[in-house]
Structure formats: C-alpha cells, structure tokens
Design a protein around this motif. Structure first.
Motif, PDB file in Angstrom:
ATOM      1  N   ILE A   3       1.417  -0.903   0.311  1.00 37.72           N
ATOM      2  CA  ILE A   3      -0.085  -0.484  -0.246  1.00 37.72           C
ATOM      3  C   ILE A   3       0.931   1.212   0.128  1.00 37.72           C
ATOM      4  CG2 ILE A   3      -1.856   1.620   1.536  1.00 37.72           C
ATOM      5  CD1 ILE A   3      -2.781  -2.203   0.233  1.00 37.72           C
ATOM      6  N   ASP A   4       0.255   2.367  -1.142  1.00 37.73           N
ATOM      7  CA  ASP A   4       1.507   3.352  -1.293  1.00 37.73           C
ATOM      8  C   ASP A   4       0.100   4.394  -0.065  1.00 37.73           C
ATOM      9  OD1 ASP A   4       2.240   6.237  -1.893  1.00 37.73           O
ATOM     10  OD2 ASP A   4       3.087   4.974  -3.662  1.00 37.73           O
ATOM     11  N   TYR A   5       1.344   4.984   1.280  1.00 40.55           N
ATOM     12  CA  TYR A   5       0.585   5.948   1.770  1.00 40.55           C
ATOM     13  C   TYR A   5       0.519   7.442   0.932  1.00 40.55           C
ATOM     14  CZ  TYR A   5       0.236   7.658   6.453  1.00 40.55           C
ATOM     15  OH  TYR A   5      -0.464   8.391   7.253  1.00 40.55           O
ATOM     16  N   THR A   6       1.008   7.444   0.371  1.00 40.97           N
ATOM     17  CA  THR A   6       1.210   8.874  -0.310  1.00 40.97           C
ATOM     18  C   THR A   6       0.371   8.594  -1.601  1.00 40.97           C
ATOM     19  OG1 THR A   6       3.082   8.901   0.049  1.00 40.97           O
ATOM     20  CG2 THR A   6       2.692  10.654  -1.767  1.00 40.97           C
ATOM     21  N   GLU A   7       0.208   7.522  -1.792  1.00 41.26           N
ATOM     22  CA  GLU A   7      -0.557   7.565  -3.155  1.00 41.26           C
ATOM     23  C   GLU A   7      -2.901   7.561  -2.350  1.00 41.26           C
ATOM     24  OE1 GLU A   7      -0.748   7.758  -6.385  1.00 41.26           O
ATOM     25  OE2 GLU A   7      -2.526   6.731  -6.554  1.00 41.26           O
ATOM     26  N   PHE A   8      -2.731   6.698  -1.415  1.00 40.97           N
ATOM     27  CA  PHE A   8      -3.518   7.085  -0.924  1.00 40.97           C
ATOM     28  C   PHE A   8      -3.791   7.997  -0.308  1.00 40.97           C
ATOM     29  CE2 PHE A   8      -6.143   6.619   3.036  1.00 40.97           C
ATOM     30  CZ  PHE A   8      -6.838   5.482   2.807  1.00 40.97           C
ATOM     31  N   THR A  47     -17.028   6.570   1.739  1.00 41.71           N
ATOM     32  CA  THR A  47     -16.936   6.944  -0.179  1.00 41.71           C
ATOM     33  C   THR A  47     -18.336   7.331  -0.160  1.00 41.71           C
ATOM     34  OG1 THR A  47     -16.925   4.733  -0.076  1.00 41.71           O
ATOM     35  CG2 THR A  47     -14.757   5.426  -0.654  1.00 41.71           C
ATOM     36  N   SER A  48     -19.087   7.287   0.595  1.00 43.86           N
ATOM     37  CA  SER A  48     -20.581   7.039   0.431  1.00 43.86           C
ATOM     38  C   SER A  48     -21.574   6.721   1.849  1.00 43.86           C
ATOM     39  CB  SER A  48     -21.155   6.261  -0.249  1.00 43.86           C
ATOM     40  OG  SER A  48     -21.842   4.995   0.542  1.00 43.86           O
ATOM     41  N   SER A  49     -22.459   7.408   2.025  1.00 44.09           N
ATOM     42  CA  SER A  49     -22.672   7.492   3.075  1.00 44.09           C
ATOM     43  C   SER A  49     -24.555   7.799   3.439  1.00 44.09           C
ATOM     44  CB  SER A  49     -22.546   8.660   4.601  1.00 44.09           C
ATOM     45  OG  SER A  49     -22.419  10.045   4.302  1.00 44.09           O
ATOM     46  N   CYS A  50     -25.613   7.007   4.504  1.00 41.79           N
ATOM     47  CA  CYS A  50     -26.523   7.384   4.035  1.00 41.79           C
ATOM     48  C   CYS A  50     -27.211   7.338   6.001  1.00 41.79           C
ATOM     49  CB  CYS A  50     -27.410   6.507   3.258  1.00 41.79           C
ATOM     50  SG  CYS A  50     -29.176   7.055   3.445  1.00 41.79           S
ATOM     51  N   ILE A 102     -26.004   3.382   6.581  1.00 46.73           N
ATOM     52  CA  ILE A 102     -25.226   2.527   5.771  1.00 46.73           C
ATOM     53  C   ILE A 102     -23.903   3.299   5.190  1.00 46.73           C
ATOM     54  CG2 ILE A 102     -26.617   3.410   3.393  1.00 46.73           C
ATOM     55  CD1 ILE A 102     -25.632   0.285   2.654  1.00 46.73           C
ATOM     56  N   LEU A 103     -22.790   2.825   5.687  1.00 52.53           N
ATOM     57  CA  LEU A 103     -21.419   4.221   5.119  1.00 52.53           C
ATOM     58  C   LEU A 103     -20.714   2.611   4.154  1.00 52.53           C
ATOM     59  CD1 LEU A 103     -20.700   4.979   8.411  1.00 52.53           C
ATOM     60  CD2 LEU A 103     -20.967   6.579   6.745  1.00 52.53           C
ATOM     61  N   HIS A 104     -20.030   3.551   3.956  1.00 52.78           N
ATOM     62  CA  HIS A 104     -18.467   2.747   2.838  1.00 52.78           C
ATOM     63  C   HIS A 104     -17.497   3.764   2.873  1.00 52.78           C
ATOM     64  CE1 HIS A 104     -22.132   1.071   0.587  1.00 52.78           C
ATOM     65  NE2 HIS A 104     -21.600  -0.231  -0.003  1.00 52.78           N
ATOM     66  N   ILE A 105     -16.598   3.063   3.374  1.00 52.54           N
ATOM     67  CA  ILE A 105     -15.069   3.426   3.880  1.00 52.54           C
ATOM     68  C   ILE A 105     -14.088   2.310   3.596  1.00 52.54           C
ATOM     69  CG2 ILE A 105     -14.055   3.731   6.211  1.00 52.54           C
ATOM     70  CD1 ILE A 105     -16.153   3.252   7.643  1.00 52.54           C
ATOM     71  N   ARG A 106     -13.033   2.975   3.088  1.00 58.74           N
ATOM     72  CA  ARG A 106     -12.179   2.958   2.052  1.00 58.74           C
ATOM     73  C   ARG A 106     -10.893   3.143   3.560  1.00 58.74           C
ATOM     74  NH1 ARG A 106      -7.579   4.902  -2.408  1.00 58.74           N
ATOM     75  NH2 ARG A 106      -6.248   3.304  -1.375  1.00 58.74           N
ATOM     76  N   ALA A 107     -10.020   2.179   3.956  1.00 60.96           N
ATOM     77  CA  ALA A 107      -8.941   1.904   4.335  1.00 60.96           C
ATOM     78  C   ALA A 107      -7.952   1.999   3.856  1.00 60.96           C
ATOM     79  CB  ALA A 107      -9.846   0.457   5.565  1.00 60.96           C
ATOM     80  N   LEU A 108      -7.106   2.653   4.212  1.00 59.85           N
ATOM     81  CA  LEU A 108      -5.245   2.119   3.895  1.00 59.85           C
ATOM     82  C   LEU A 108      -5.073   0.969   4.257  1.00 59.85           C
ATOM     83  CD1 LEU A 108      -3.141   3.801   3.399  1.00 59.85           C
ATOM     84  CD2 LEU A 108      -2.497   3.546   6.112  1.00 59.85           C
ATOM     85  N   ASN A 109      -5.872  -0.054   4.552  1.00 61.01           N
ATOM     86  CA  ASN A 109      -4.883  -1.458   4.612  1.00 61.01           C
ATOM     87  C   ASN A 109      -6.278  -2.004   5.204  1.00 61.01           C
ATOM     88  OD1 ASN A 109      -3.429  -0.352   7.475  1.00 61.01           O
ATOM     89  ND2 ASN A 109      -2.029  -0.259   7.024  1.00 61.01           N
ATOM     90  N   LEU A 110      -5.732  -3.503   5.849  1.00 61.12           N
ATOM     91  CA  LEU A 110      -6.310  -4.735   6.594  1.00 61.12           C
ATOM     92  C   LEU A 110      -6.704  -4.181   8.387  1.00 61.12           C
ATOM     93  CD1 LEU A 110      -6.409  -7.733   5.380  1.00 61.12           C
ATOM     94  CD2 LEU A 110      -8.129  -6.510   4.857  1.00 61.12           C
ATOM     95  N   GLY A 134      -7.301  -6.307  -1.951  1.00 63.83           N
ATOM     96  CA  GLY A 134      -6.810  -6.476  -3.129  1.00 63.83           C
ATOM     97  C   GLY A 134      -6.283  -5.427  -3.294  1.00 63.83           C
ATOM     98  N   LYS A 135      -6.613  -4.135  -4.595  1.00 63.61           N
ATOM     99  CA  LYS A 135      -6.346  -3.124  -4.672  1.00 63.61           C
ATOM    100  C   LYS A 135      -6.825  -1.694  -4.001  1.00 63.61           C
ATOM    101  CE  LYS A 135      -5.644  -0.184  -9.002  1.00 63.61           C
ATOM    102  NZ  LYS A 135      -6.216   1.532  -8.435  1.00 63.61           N
ATOM    103  N   LYS A 136      -7.817  -1.821  -3.475  1.00 57.95           N
ATOM    104  CA  LYS A 136      -8.607  -1.131  -2.259  1.00 57.95           C
ATOM    105  C   LYS A 136      -9.380  -1.607  -1.293  1.00 57.95           C
ATOM    106  CE  LYS A 136      -9.451   3.107  -5.449  1.00 57.95           C
ATOM    107  NZ  LYS A 136     -10.387   4.148  -5.795  1.00 57.95           N
TER     108      LYS A 136
END
Lengths: 192, 192
Positions: A3-8, A47-50, A102-110, A134-136
């Motif tokens: 995982i590239d921290y800067t890219e994230f 990335t999305s929320s309700c 409902i929430l969608h969250i992108r995390a840096l890693n596991l 995987g990628k995200k």
C-alpha cells in the motif's frame, strides 16, 4: 499487496474535494459528525453515506431502477406526511420502508479496516464487513433496524390509518435506535 | 498472521463432525447442496447457515431474546398457514417477516475469502463481507430480499385477510429469488 501511503492520501484528498454525485447532493445532517470524524483519521475516508431514512417506494417491477420515491426523509416522519404522500400513489405497489444508516469507507490497509470493523460491531452495526480487498480495502457498515411493509397496491391503499400510525411510530423508534448507534460509533472512532 | 494448513484442516474436521447446536438441529434442505459444495473445498467450511424463511415473530420488547416465533418455515408459506398461526397471537406486537439466506463461512486465508466474496456478489448476495480477520477469517454472505411488516398489536390482528394474502404472495416471490441466488452461488462455488 503493497500500500502506497502517499498515493492513498492523494486519492483521499481528490475524493473528498470532488463534487457530491449523490441524488441528494450533500452529506445527511444526522451523519455529518461521524463522517467528519472518520475523515479526520489518516488511514480511512468515507466514500458514501446515508444516515438512515423513511421512504415510500413505488415499484414498477422488482428492479431497483424501476422504482420511484413518493416520500423520502432522512429523519423521523409523521403519519400525516405519509398519508399525504400516499395520495400520489400510482397503479403499482407502494412499500413503506425504514432503512438504517449505511456507510462505505475506504481504509488504508487491513489493520485500519479491522479497527473500524471492531468499533462498528461494538456500536451495534451488526451487518458490517470488509467488502473489497486487493487494490482497495473497502468496508460497508450497516445497522439492522428495518421495516418493509406493503401499503398500497393497484392504486389502492391497503392498510388503515391506524396501521400507518403504528408503522410510523415503530419506524421513528428504529430511527432513534439508529441515531444512538451513529453517536456511539462517532465517539469510538474519535478515540481510535 | 501465518496460517497453519494442517491446523485449519483439523479444526474444519472437528467442526463439521460435531453435533448441530442450532434450534432446528440440522441444515435446511434448501441450502444443503450449497453447504456441501462449500465444505468440499479444501480452503473453507460453513460455520452456520439458514436457507431463508418466513416467520411470525411476537416481540415482548426490542430485545431479540424477548421474542417468540408463532410461525417459522424454511420455504414458501400459504396465507391459511399464516392466518392459522396468527390465532396464537398474545398481547404483544407480531411482525410478519421474510428473511433471506445467511451463511457464515470460515476461510483458510484472505485469498480463499476473496474468491468466495466475488462468487457471492456475482450471485446476488449483496450484503456480503469479511466480518472477521486475524486468528480466523470469517465471511458472512447475505442476500437482500426482506419483508418486515407489523400484523398484530395488543392481541388484535391489524391487517385484513387480503393484506395477508398479498404479503404471503410477495414473500413467496422473494423466497423464489432467494432460491435462485443459492443455486447460482452453488454452481459458482463448484467451479472454484
């Protein structure tokens, strides 16, 4: 996968500064603090929320895209609002629904994902999981309060006024429970 | 975390040979092929499963443990079955519910989990995710069909016979959709 921290962080910044493409166009009031708290963390972003809502859905078929809302409110409703909206009933089935947050969250890693998942579970978001790896790394957090009740069919309201009152009262109770869970999760994420 | 393949297989064998502790005591007929197919794979096994069901739930409070079933069927229902079961209504609220298939699966590792998650999503199990990572990797696969409608309150049935007929017809349609998804997932997992 590395995982590239800067890219994230670049992707996080780009995502959070772009225009909100949801139908509503902005973040629901009831979930704003939670979204801000999550986005203040270095290792995740929403990335999305309700926040949860009460809706009247007219279905032309079982396909999601062939449905239209006669009513939608991100908060508690009154039976007169529902009865008023039901006057717009067409010739199809109408369902009264209470949907939870409902929430969608992108995390840096596991590691980051696991922390959020644990906080969600403690807060009562029982239907939560990592939905993409995987990628995200993406999490979906959902609570379990729900109502799905048929209220009109073939242009005719098939329930009584008293039934609508009961349904709205129960939906509002579930919206309260949902709100408590959002507050609890916000507090827990703040401490991460 | 390092995964010990031999240890995983010992735990799988132990788990699958122990007595079924569920209330029902055995695997639902509608999901037996899918469970067998999953368990035939070297890198996963089911830890719990429900094929989907139609229930009448009498709630003494909002707590899950303070509810009792007036009716429960792992398959399609008839409106006369529902009306008959409703005669047992006590003084609390009764909800008619259609619940879809839910599966918990332990996977050897994240690679195995991802394969199952992808298959679940393609098959229409939209509420699927990895719910535990670390010592054990656990997935939860759930479909989205559901009905939650109030049908009795304070010992009184609050809906008409026609309404019950409509509700049962819709629940049975959802059970059919649920069954199709189980068949699709079974076929996809078989090819993994």
């Amino acid at each position: 996968m590395k995982i590239d921290y800067t890219e994230f962080h670049k992707e996080k910044k780009d995502f959070l500064t772009k225009t909100d493409k949801s139908k509503k166009g902005n973040i629901d009031k009831g979930i704003r603090s939670l979204v801000q708290t999550i986005n203040s963390k270095h290792d995740c972003y929403t990335t999305s929320s309700c926040s949860g809502r009460i809706v009247l859905l007219e279905k032309r078929s079982e396909k999601k895209q062939e449905a239209s809302w006669l009513f939608s409110k991100h908060g508690k409703a009154t039976s007169s609002e529902i009865k008023h909206a039901l006057q717009k009933t067409g010739k199809h089935q109408v369902w009264f629904r209470q949907e939870s947050c409902i929430l969608h969250i992108r995390a840096l890693n596991l590691v980051a994902a696991k922390k959020l998942l644990d906080a969600a579970r403690i807060s009562g978001f029982k239907r939560s999981g990592i939905v993409s790896i995987g990628k995200k790394t993406i999490l979906e957090l959902i609570s379990t309060e729900s109502i799905d009740a048929l209220v009109a069919e073939k242009g005719r309201i098939v329930v009584s006024d008293d039934y609508i009152k009961s349904l709205v009262r129960e939906a509002n109770k579930k919206m309260d429970a949902n709100e408590e869970k959002i507050t609890k999760l916000c507090s827990l994420v703040g401490k991460l």
